[in-house]
Design an enzyme around this catalytic site. Structure first.
Site: not given
Ligand code: AMP
Length: 253
Positions: A31, A34, A58, A144, A147, A182, A184
């Site tokens: 999204h 990312h 994880q 991000g 997290d 997110s 999710r």
């Molecule tokens: P994920 O795919 O959820 O493991 O996230 C991959 C990376 O994208 C991680 O470093 C997250 O912290 C970052 N990320 C996810 N959602 C957001 C957001 N809303 N704003 C900024 N970074 C994000």
């Protein structure tokens, strides 16, 4: 954009590359959050690599892993659009030739907040990220602040283990109604999607974590934690079976 659908193909390419690589590790279902990390990487790096790997180690809950959204075709299109230079799509055996017999464990910060509610979660996160650092050998890696605990732990791990990478935090990207973007969020029912921004609103404008917890419970959230840490308020809560996390800077005065 090069799509490396096996690790060995990426490793062969990496042998010959001499520029500065920016790494953006993800689990896909991409999204705008990312994409912001990708754009940040592009500003300072010669070559931006995005990894997409739904990392089973994880997930402390097998059902959560099964339900995790997978949208690889849309992800590839978004990344091409954002100007990513390469995607790596490793398999489980690519990443875990050791069947996860070796892991990275942090013993302090990782036991709090999300770590207290998701046993083993941060072992899985730190292990996959260290593996990606060793495979990709990036100059910079982008994470991000959504997290926040994860970002802090990765930064601490890189320092503790002398990994030659600059770990960069990127502010949280939100929907217009304040909900932190997110993957999710795709799992929320329409009604729960409407209620989900309450999490951000309540942690932003409650005076104390306890007040926030109480208000969230009254709104139908099942609260894992709301706690203040390093000038931020961190929270995790479930609505309609979907666990959401968020954090905000604490406003004084
Ligand atoms: P994920 O795919 O959820 O493991 O996230 C991959 C990376 O994208 C991680 O470093 C997250 O912290 C970052 N990320 C996810 N959602 C957001 C957001 N809303 N704003 C900024 N970074 C994000």
């Amino acid at each position: 954009m090069i799509v490396f659908n096996s690790l060995s193909k990426f490793q062969n390419w990496r042998e010959t590359y001499r520029g500065n690589i920016g790494l953006v590790p993800t689990m896909g279902a991409l999204h705008e959050g990312h994409m912001t990390l990708v754009r940040e990487a592009k500003k300072t790096c010669d070559f931006t690599v995005v990894s997409i790997f739904v990392n089973p180690t994880q997930f402390n809950n097998p059902d959560d892993l099964k339900k995790y959204p997978r949208t690889i075709d849309a992800d590839t299109a978004l990344l091409a659009d954002a100007g990513a230079d390469a995607i790596i799509l490793p398999t489980y055996t690519d990443i875990y030739p050791d069947s996860f017999h070796f892991k990275v464990t942090e013993t302090t910060l990782s036991t709090r907040f999300c770590g207290a509610h998701r046993p083993g979660h941060f072992d899985g996160v730190l292990t996959i990220v260290l593996k990606l650092f060793n495979i990709v050998r990036p100059k910079q890696a982008f994470f991000g602040e959504k997290d926040y605990q994860q970002y802090k732990l990765i930064k601490q791990m890189a320092a503790a283990l002398f990994v030659d990478v600059n770990v960069i935090g990127v502010p949280t990207v939100r929907e217009a109604d304040g909900l932190a973007m997110s993957s999710r969020n795709l799992l929320l029912s329409p009604t729960d999607r409407e209620r989900a921004p309450i999490l951000n609103r309540v942690i932003s404008n409650s005076k104390t974590p306890n007040e926030a917890k109480q208000r969230l419970s009254e709104e139908g959230f099942i609260v894992d934690y709301v706690e203040d840490f390093e000038g931020r308020r961190l929270a995790a809560a479930t609505i309609g079976g979907v666990r959401l996390i968020d954090n905000v800077e604490i406003q004084h005065g």
